[in-house]
Write a protein that holds these residues in place. Structure first.
Motif, PDB file in Angstrom:
ATOM      1  N   ILE B  31       0.854  -1.183   0.000  1.00 53.77           N
ATOM      2  CA  ILE B  31       0.000   0.000   0.000  1.00 53.77           C
ATOM      3  C   ILE B  31       0.885   1.226   0.000  1.00 53.77           C
ATOM      4  O   ILE B  31       1.802   1.332   0.809  1.00 53.77           O
ATOM      5  N   VAL B  34      -1.967   5.895   0.652  1.00 55.94           N
ATOM      6  CA  VAL B  34      -3.393   5.839   0.333  1.00 55.94           C
ATOM      7  C   VAL B  34      -4.168   6.850   1.169  1.00 55.94           C
ATOM      8  O   VAL B  34      -3.971   6.954   2.385  1.00 55.94           O
ATOM      9  N   LYS B  35      -5.017   7.614   0.471  1.00 55.26           N
ATOM     10  CA  LYS B  35      -5.887   8.577   1.145  1.00 55.26           C
ATOM     11  C   LYS B  35      -7.324   8.310   0.713  1.00 55.26           C
ATOM     12  O   LYS B  35      -7.564   8.032  -0.451  1.00 55.26           O
ATOM     13  N   SER B  48       0.960   4.040   4.176  1.00 58.74           N
ATOM     14  CA  SER B  48       1.752   3.108   3.380  1.00 58.74           C
ATOM     15  C   SER B  48       2.120   1.938   4.268  1.00 58.74           C
ATOM     16  O   SER B  48       2.510   2.131   5.421  1.00 58.74           O
ATOM     17  N   LEU B  73     -10.762  -1.432   1.455  1.00 57.25           N
ATOM     18  CA  LEU B  73     -10.115  -0.994   0.221  1.00 57.25           C
ATOM     19  C   LEU B  73      -9.585  -2.191  -0.555  1.00 57.25           C
ATOM     20  O   LEU B  73      -9.506  -2.165  -1.771  1.00 57.25           O
ATOM     21  N   MET B  86     -10.677   8.022  -3.554  1.00 55.81           N
ATOM     22  CA  MET B  86      -9.373   7.674  -2.970  1.00 55.81           C
ATOM     23  C   MET B  86      -8.223   8.076  -3.870  1.00 55.81           C
ATOM     24  O   MET B  86      -8.386   8.331  -5.063  1.00 55.81           O
ATOM     25  N   GLU B  87      -7.063   8.102  -3.234  1.00 55.73           N
ATOM     26  CA  GLU B  87      -5.811   8.389  -3.934  1.00 55.73           C
ATOM     27  C   GLU B  87      -4.798   7.373  -3.462  1.00 55.73           C
ATOM     28  O   GLU B  87      -4.937   6.811  -2.389  1.00 55.73           O
ATOM     29  N   GLY B  88      -3.734   7.168  -4.249  1.00 58.71           N
ATOM     30  CA  GLY B  88      -2.676   6.266  -3.818  1.00 58.71           C
ATOM     31  C   GLY B  88      -2.754   4.948  -4.560  1.00 58.71           C
ATOM     32  O   GLY B  88      -3.578   4.782  -5.463  1.00 58.71           O
ATOM     33  N   LYS B  89      -1.875   4.027  -4.174  1.00 59.70           N
ATOM     34  CA  LYS B  89      -1.795   2.755  -4.894  1.00 59.70           C
ATOM     35  C   LYS B  89      -1.909   1.584  -3.940  1.00 59.70           C
ATOM     36  O   LYS B  89      -1.315   1.589  -2.858  1.00 59.70           O
ATOM     37  N   ILE B  90      -2.687   0.590  -4.339  1.00 55.83           N
ATOM     38  CA  ILE B  90      -2.701  -0.665  -3.602  1.00 55.83           C
ATOM     39  C   ILE B  90      -2.399  -1.772  -4.598  1.00 55.83           C
ATOM     40  O   ILE B  90      -3.096  -1.932  -5.606  1.00 55.83           O
ATOM     41  N   ASN B  96      -1.808  -3.369  -9.548  1.00 56.61           N
ATOM     42  CA  ASN B  96      -2.604  -2.314  -8.921  1.00 56.61           C
ATOM     43  C   ASN B  96      -4.097  -2.627  -9.027  1.00 56.61           C
ATOM     44  O   ASN B  96      -4.631  -2.768 -10.120  1.00 56.61           O
ATOM     45  N   TYR B  98      -6.562  -0.737  -8.239  1.00 53.07           N
ATOM     46  CA  TYR B  98      -7.419   0.408  -8.547  1.00 53.07           C
ATOM     47  C   TYR B  98      -7.188   0.950  -9.948  1.00 53.07           C
ATOM     48  O   TYR B  98      -7.633   2.021 -10.289  1.00 53.07           O
TER      49      TYR B  98
END
Lengths: 292, 275, 294
Positions: B31, B34-35, B48, B73, B86-90, B96, B98
């Motif tokens: 992660i 992530v927001k 993270s 998430l 959301m923002e960021g990467k998972i 990824n 998302y």
């Protein structure tokens, strides 16, 4: 003194509540009283087996079948319009649509049910029939097709609103469990939510059928006044309700056999709707106790 | 007493060695910053972390700290919530989840979820477990039966229900229902199982059974569990993450968190001084 | 190999499922919009047909054989009479019955029968109420085809709706209000009159207005009771003959000359205006009332 006053008030309130019972007793006894006198003159076997209904002609026949077929034909057309559309709307609104959309659209659709039925009748006769005649040139000016279609539009909100309430009441957790296993919204709707809300949906459908059978003005205006035993939607027919209207508009002597026919027709109609209402009440009671 | 204690110590030692070897492994979930927002409210404020495979990771923290939101998430369960963004990467296994082209249905087959309250469908026991397979289009009756049996065995429920598979799942006790929900998840053969306070609605005996089950399952699965119960976190998890007000305060081996936490805040929470 | 083939199959299945899901979404939007579009088409078409016909004369003129001379005055007055009389009959009776059922009736066979009965009455077709009114009010009580007989018939028709709405509103009043009133030594009736009814008034009002809007639009039971299509004068007395707007519309629709169709459309605009206004007021009160308690 205070106790006395409270007692009087309670009795007054009770009387009001009892009026509702009196109404039911009134309906049943009025219908039964006139219908019994009708059946003294007309054999009940003829009533249910004769295929002609001509009480206002010189060659009198008292077979209810043509009126029944007219009633069921228009109702069947109405339900076949309202059921798929109403159910799709309810599933879309409860499973797919954003909350704000649902909140605006639901009352707007309910407005369809608030429009007086005489207005729908106007629409069926003046707009829908000429339009359909453009597609089916054989369509008569009075026919069960446009009456049924317009009636279908009228009962859409009965199905969509009550079904949507039932779908909405299904716990969110069940949906999440299904999504969590990779089901789409559509799969979740039809495999989990609709089965869980089935009793509410059935109630909505029964109410809609009952409403269609008892609907009067649309058929009286647009379906014609020719009782005939047919399932052809393009020809004029007559329903139980529009027959009662037809007789009421004419000059029929109180106490005559013609006068009593409307009560015989009325008790037939009442029996059908009574059975439907009782079934839906039973399901509703069972369903309430299931959810609480 | 002493013997038991020794055994526990040995077990812990073994666990630790295992974990050390795992540490060189690639993370199962990674992660990055992530927001999450619900309309204007920011629920997750830039987190993270890496989640290790074949281990139990516990998320702890007071109510409203964002741990459930965070958990959801990983199978994109928040997608249906109004106002979610959301923002960021998972990344799961390096891809990824998302990104635009992903199929959430496929993702959720891979990432199973068990919920707070047991939520069996109002169908038979068999139909509940077979549900996930059926929606994938599996219709072969023999295959369904064998997969259902396997899943129920894995969830330690088979012996109790094998003669009642046609009965309604709602007739089971709360603990049995929750194990049924676990079996339902296992039947789809995910590699990750998310558990959102799975024992909060259960009695102590049923809770113990589920905890044993989690312990068995981690050999094959990566498990993330959200819990309010500190003892539960320390009993069953290998790693613990402490969340507070949408932030990850501390994340470490469970042993470390519960014996010598780095942050005062964590210590206060796990010793019960707040929350 | 086998597992690869399986994975492919599952992937295909997922793709098909997603495709079906999207397809249904489009279908759902279409169905919802069809309902709304039809609503707009109905109203639009009627406006086009009738709006030019509406002027002051149309509202104040008496019925006539010539479409361009005919007006809705008597029908409008008839509807007004029916509205007022029905309100006076159905409102107190319905609310009183609901209070009895909600606050006094003990749970048991008797209240169960009352409940089934009301639920059934709500589903009786309106034309059957017409037959009841014809026999009881017109013949037995000898009221004739009067505006009073019509109003009594419609009152019975909307009674179940008022009762159901009132009971729902009373149920929604928090129990704490009741307890507080009893704790101060108020009697049962004092509590109901001073606390519960004011607290439930918004919901009751909504139900009553909605049911009255239904009564204003009803045609069939009044035809059966004997309301006339042609009444030369507005009713001046509860026992006078009467017509109402929907019956006037029905009569005009059945005439062959095109001028009457235009009249019907114009009268429909007036009827819809009344109906929608009543619905609007009802929805306004409902929202206001719901905010108060939720």
């Amino acid at each position: 003194m205070r106790k006395f006053k409270e007692g009087v008030i309670e009795k007054t309130l009770l009387t009001s509540a009892l009026i509702t019972v009196a109404v039911t007793i009134g309906i049943v006894s009025v219908l039964a009283f006139e219908a019994i006198r009708f059946f003294k003159e007309v054999s009940i076997i003829d009533f249910f087996t004769d295929t002609q209904w001509t009480p206002l002609f010189t060659d009198k026949h008292y077979g209810i079948l043509p009126l029944l077929s007219g009633t069921f034909l228009t109702s069947a057309i109405a339900i076949s319009v309202a059921l798929p559309i109403g159910l799709s709307i309810s599933i879309y609104l409860s499973e797919y649509a954003p909350k704000s959309f649902r909140k605006t659209v639901k009352p707007m659709l309910e407005l369809l049910a608030a429009i007086p039925t005489v207005v729908y009748g106007f629409f069926a006769l003046i707009v829908v029939t000429p339009f359909l005649q453009g597609i089916f040139p054989n369509l008569s000016g009075f026919n069960s097709l446009s009456a049924g279609l317009v009636m279908g539009v009228m009962i859409i909100p009965f199905i969509s609103s009550i079904s949507e309430d039932a779908l909405h009441a299904v716990p969110k957790e069940l949906r999440e469990a299904s999504y969590g296993m990779g089901a789409t919204k559509l799969q979740t709707a039809f495999k989990v939510v609709v089965p869980a809300a089935s009793s509410g949906i059935i109630v909505s459908i029964i109410l809609a059928i009952s409403r269609a059978i008892g609907e009067t003005m649309i058929v009286a205006i647009a379906a014609g006044q020719q009782p005939r035993l047919t399932f052809d939607p393009t020809v004029p027919i007559e329903t139980i309700t529009s027959y009662i209207v037809q007789v009421s508009l004419g000059d029929v002597q109180h106490g005559s056999i013609e006068y009593r026919t409307i009560f015989a027709a009325g008790i037939t109609l009442f029996t059908f709707t009574f059975i439907l209402n009782t079934i839906s009440y039973g399901i509703r009671k069972k369903y309430q106790s299931n959810y609480e | 007493m002493e013997i038991v204690a020794t055994r526990n110590t040995i077990k812990t030692v073994e666990n630790t060695t295992n974990m050390e070897s795992e540490e060189c492994q690639k993370p199962k979930i990674s992660i990055k910053n992530v927001k999450v927002w619900y309309d204007d409210f920011q629920a997750i404020k830039g987190i993270s972390m890496d989640i290790k495979p074949n281990a139990v990771t516990a998320f702890i923290g007071p109510s409203g700290c964002g741990k459930s939101t965070f958990l959801r998430l990983f199978n994109r369960m928040n997608d249906y919530v109004d106002g979610f963004s959301m923002e960021g990467k998972i990344k799961i296994d390096g891809s990824n989840i998302y990104k635009k082209k992903i199929h959430v249905e496929e993702l959720r087959k891979e990432v199973g979820m068990v919920f707070q309250k047991p939520n069996p469908f109002p169908k038979s026991i068999f139909e509940n477990v077979a549900y996930g397979l059926k929606i994938q289009g599996i219709t072969d009756k023999k295959l369904l039966a064998s997969r259902v049996e396997k899943a129920l065995r894995q969830a330690d429920l088979w012996e109790e229900v094998k003669n009642d598979l046609k009965k309604s799942a709602l007739a089971l006790s709360g603990g049995q229902q929750q194990r049924l929900c676990i079996a339902r998840t296992l039947a789809v053969e995910p590699s990750i199982i998310l558990m959102d306070e799975p024992t909060s609605a259960l009695d102590p005996i049923s809770t113990a059974k589920i905890e044993d089950l989690i312990f068995e399952l981690k050999e094959k699965y990566t498990i993330i569990i959200v819990t309010h119960n500190m003892q539960q976190a320390s009993r069953i998890s290998d790693y613990t993450a402490f969340f507070y007000l949408g932030e990850l305060v501390e994340y470490n081996k469970t042993n470390t968190i519960f014996t010598k936490p780095e942050k005062k805040h964590t210590e206060n929470y796990i010793t019960g001084r707040f929350g | 190999m086998v597992s690869e083939k399986n994975t492919n199959q599952i992937m295909n299945k997922i793709r098909v499922n997603r495709w079906k899901d999207q397809l249904f979404k489009v279908w759902g939007v279409a169905c919802t919009l069809i309902g709304l579009i039809l609503l707009v088409v109905f109203i639009g078409d009627i406006l086009i047909d009738g709006i030019m016909r509406i002027d002051w004369g149309f509202v104040t003129d008496l019925p006539s054989r010539k479409p361009e001379k005919a007006g809705v005055f008597t029908a409008l007055m008839g509807s007004l009479w029916v509205l007022v009389l029905t309100t006076f009959i159905a409102f107190p009776t319905g609310v009183a019955a609901a209070i009895y059922l909600e606050e006094y009736a003990k749970k048991g066979r008797f209240s169960a029968i009352l409940e089934i009965n009301i639920s059934n009455l709500a589903g009786v077709p309106s034309i059957i109420y017409g037959l009841l009114g014809l026999e009881i009010f017109v013949r037995i009580l000898g009221l004739g085809a009067s505006v009073l007989a019509g109003s009594l018939t419609l009152s019975l028709l909307i009674l179940p709706i008022i009762i159901v709405a009132t009971r729902e509103s009373i149920k929604a009043v928090p129990k704490t209000i009741r307890d507080a009133s009893y704790a101060l030594g108020a009697s049962k009736w004092q509590t109901i009159w001073n606390q519960i009814l004011p607290a439930a008034s918004g919901g009751i009002l909504t139900g009553v207005i909605l049911s009255l809007s239904r009564a204003v639009g009803e045609t069939a039971p009044l035809i059966v009771v004997g309301a006339l299509a042609y009444v030369p004068f507005a009713p001046g007395h509860p026992l006078d003959d009467f017509s109402v707007l929907p019956i006037q519309i029905f009569n005009w629709i059945s005439r062959p000359q095109h001028g009457f169709i235009e009249n019907a459309a114009a009268a429909i605009i007036i009827l819809l205006l009344v109906t929608f206004m009543m619905n609007g007021v009802a929805v306004y009160y409902r929202n206001k009332w719901q905010k108060k308690w939720k």
